[in-house]
Design a protein around this motif. Sequence first.
Motif, mmCIF file in Angstrom:
data_model
loop_
_atom_site.group_PDB
_atom_site.id
_atom_site.type_symbol
_atom_site.label_atom_id
_atom_site.label_comp_id
_atom_site.label_asym_id
_atom_site.label_seq_id
_atom_site.Cartn_x
_atom_site.Cartn_y
_atom_site.Cartn_z
ATOM 1 N N ALA A 1 6.253 6.031 2.243
ATOM 2 C CA ALA A 1 7.585 6.572 2.501
ATOM 3 C C ALA A 1 7.623 7.304 3.840
ATOM 4 C CB ALA A 1 7.994 7.520 1.376
ATOM 5 N N GLY A 2 6.561 8.055 4.147
ATOM 6 C CA GLY A 2 6.511 8.750 5.431
ATOM 7 C C GLY A 2 6.460 7.788 6.601
ATOM 8 N N HIS A 3 5.684 6.703 6.468
ATOM 9 C CA HIS A 3 5.609 5.703 7.539
ATOM 10 C C HIS A 3 6.946 4.981 7.695
ATOM 11 C CE1 HIS A 3 4.268 1.987 9.617
ATOM 12 N NE2 HIS A 3 3.377 2.804 10.160
ATOM 13 N N ALA A 4 7.607 4.657 6.576
ATOM 14 C CA ALA A 4 8.910 4.007 6.637
ATOM 15 C C ALA A 4 9.958 4.933 7.248
ATOM 16 C CB ALA A 4 9.350 3.577 5.243
ATOM 17 N N THR B 1 7.565 -1.262 7.435
ATOM 18 C CA THR B 1 6.436 -0.787 6.637
ATOM 19 C C THR B 1 6.160 -1.699 5.451
ATOM 20 O OG1 THR B 1 6.870 1.500 7.274
ATOM 21 C CG2 THR B 1 5.550 1.156 5.296
ATOM 22 N N PHE B 2 7.219 -2.176 4.805
ATOM 23 C CA PHE B 2 7.030 -3.040 3.643
ATOM 24 C C PHE B 2 6.356 -4.350 4.052
ATOM 25 C CE2 PHE B 2 8.166 -6.082 0.373
ATOM 26 C CZ PHE B 2 7.997 -5.356 -0.797
ATOM 27 N N SER C 1 7.264 4.225 -13.420
ATOM 28 C CA SER C 1 8.562 4.683 -13.925
ATOM 29 C C SER C 1 9.262 5.561 -12.893
ATOM 30 C CB SER C 1 8.364 5.472 -15.224
ATOM 31 O OG SER C 1 7.677 4.702 -16.184
ATOM 32 N N PHE C 2 8.481 6.360 -12.164
ATOM 33 C CA PHE C 2 9.054 7.239 -11.150
ATOM 34 C C PHE C 2 9.814 6.458 -10.092
ATOM 35 C CE2 PHE C 2 7.968 7.916 -6.678
ATOM 36 C CZ PHE C 2 8.829 8.956 -6.370
ATOM 37 N N GLY C 3 9.247 5.343 -9.632
ATOM 38 C CA GLY C 3 9.867 4.592 -8.540
ATOM 39 C C GLY C 3 11.273 4.178 -8.870
ATOM 40 N N LEU C 4 11.470 3.563 -10.017
ATOM 41 C CA LEU C 4 12.805 3.107 -10.415
ATOM 42 C C LEU C 4 13.740 4.287 -10.630
ATOM 43 C CD1 LEU C 4 14.710 0.833 -11.269
ATOM 44 C CD2 LEU C 4 13.775 1.034 -13.592
ATOM 45 N N ALA C 5 13.268 5.329 -11.322
ATOM 46 C CA ALA C 5 14.122 6.483 -11.596
ATOM 47 C C ALA C 5 14.536 7.198 -10.322
ATOM 48 C CB ALA C 5 13.387 7.453 -12.528
ATOM 49 N N ALA C 6 13.602 7.351 -9.387
ATOM 50 C CA ALA C 6 13.915 8.064 -8.146
ATOM 51 C C ALA C 6 14.954 7.309 -7.333
ATOM 52 C CB ALA C 6 12.642 8.258 -7.324
ATOM 53 N N LEU D 1 8.396 -1.053 -2.976
ATOM 54 C CA LEU D 1 9.801 -1.223 -2.595
ATOM 55 C C LEU D 1 10.601 0.073 -2.708
ATOM 56 C CD1 LEU D 1 11.883 -3.250 -1.589
ATOM 57 C CD2 LEU D 1 12.393 -3.815 -3.966
ATOM 58 N N PRO D 2 10.538 0.803 -3.838
ATOM 59 C CA PRO D 2 11.285 2.070 -3.910
ATOM 60 C C PRO D 2 10.830 3.091 -2.862
ATOM 61 C CG PRO D 2 10.583 1.386 -6.087
ATOM 62 C CD PRO D 2 9.888 0.493 -5.124
ATOM 63 N N CYS D 3 9.523 3.207 -2.639
ATOM 64 C CA CYS D 3 9.027 4.217 -1.699
ATOM 65 C C CYS D 3 9.463 3.911 -0.271
ATOM 66 C CB CYS D 3 7.507 4.307 -1.780
ATOM 67 S SG CYS D 3 6.894 4.964 -3.343
#
Length: 558
Positions: free
Chosen positions: A64-67, A74-75, A195-200, A282-284
């Motif tokens: 996330a920081g690099h993106a 980044t992806f 689970s965190f990725g989708l929820a965030a 993907l979420p990050c």
Amino acid sequence: MIAASIVFAYLAVVLYIGIFAFRRYARRPDAEEFFVAGRSLGPAVFLLSLFGTNMTAFTILGSAGHAFGNGILTFGLMASASAFIIPLCLFLFGTRIWALGRRFGFITPVQMFRDRWDCGHIGTFIFVLQAALLVPYIIIGVMGGGTAIAAISGGAVPYWVGGAIVALVVMSYVFLGGMRGTAFVNAFQTVLFLSFGLAAVLFIGWRSGGFAGAMERIAASPDAWLLTRERVSPWYFFAYTLIPLSTITFPHISIFCLTARRMTEFKRTIILYPLCILAIWLPCVFLGVAANGMRDVPAIDAKLEARRALSAPVQSEAPGASRASEEARRAMAAPGATPADRAVLRRQAAGDDVVIVLLEHYSPIWLAGLLGAGIMAAVMASDSQILALSTMFTEDVFAYYGGKQRFGERAQVATGRAFVVLVTAAAYLIAMRAPQSIFDLAVQYAFTGYAALVPLLVGALFWRRSTKWGALAVAMWTAFVVLSVAVFQSLVPAPPPGRDVVAFTAGGVNVLSRVANGTMIFGLLPVVTATIGSSLLMWGVSLATPRTSAATVARYFQ
């Protein structure tokens, strides 16, 4: 502190899992149970723990920081290549490592190298090199823990305290539960951070007014390049495809391959691994990119202003620019500006905590705490690296040089636990002074070194003609490249983004350059030079030196 308290409760649960695993170990108190979980992990735990072992602070915070600073690129650089190359490596190398471990009783990769090439002290040198290369990866776990807890608590828990808490918790359950405790914790943590990725993404997108609006704001601003890949050459993109090769040579991954109960456990893992990568990367990356359009978040706005101050020359105050950002630009352009001034701005602009900042701004306290626990789940994957170092030390040094025979198996396990404490303490002390971001620290050192060691596995597992002298040449070359990069970066301070410092040229070609996020050799990441060089050395030196004994070769290639 309410959100932080939820995270601390999560850490207590993780610690209890380690205690539970310790009870299982007490039933069979031997080295194989402590270091490779008795080679008995089932399909679900094997998949979740292997994936969780590989997804560290580098994935959640670093990506996330690099993106945030480099955009959607980044992806493509990391996730797309990893989704293909890592499962391929598990299929080609992981299954054969498992089979040889079952047949010959190996617990570490160095044991296999020693047996395959009839080498002793060369194996010790390989152990020292692998241990040195693994330390940066352990460090980013401590850095991620300190960053996460400090951000979640709003600064109430300082960075150094947060790093110490994570280091102590990880050390405790690795100390108590060994590989089984680490595997159980990683399986639990993997479910949590997937689970965190989708929820965030869903919650932040809803509370921020939708990601479509954020993307439109970025596209209409000078930061539109964050949504394209125009600035990256195909060669630069190719360099990043070599980085996932390092996964299978990481000792904690190689050792983890030995824990599967049956060969069939690899089948499900290879099939599902790319989907797991998609679910977390993907979420990050999306959150990191979208943060650039969320100027209503004060902490994000401050980061963007610091980034512009680093890269922009002094100019008249632009409409909407803060007085602080204009003063920062002038300070950077002043004759008395020092590398320390740039370092301060670089820390302000860093995006390692950008996901946590978004959660803090858009989530209610209780949800921020729960999602923060999901972040901590990925950050704390340094447990496997610490256990791997402990395993290698006890097997490749303590046992190999007679310690197990003289003092017994219980002393071997006790030595491994003592080494866990020493490694964790050293990683914490270094992390408190580490100047680079999580992403860059991992790419420049850990990934580069381990990708360069891939020819060791190729030679040991698939090439009859490989020799111990070829292995030694690969290890020495890898150590030389990584050490040279470290020395060069300590002598030449990082320049502002876009202002490379060329240290050496030949024939009009920039051979060695210092850039904002590390070092470039021939305009590419050091991993390219390191990997190509080690491959040529394994081939050339092996052909030029005496063959390994026919009896040894016959044991591996029946």
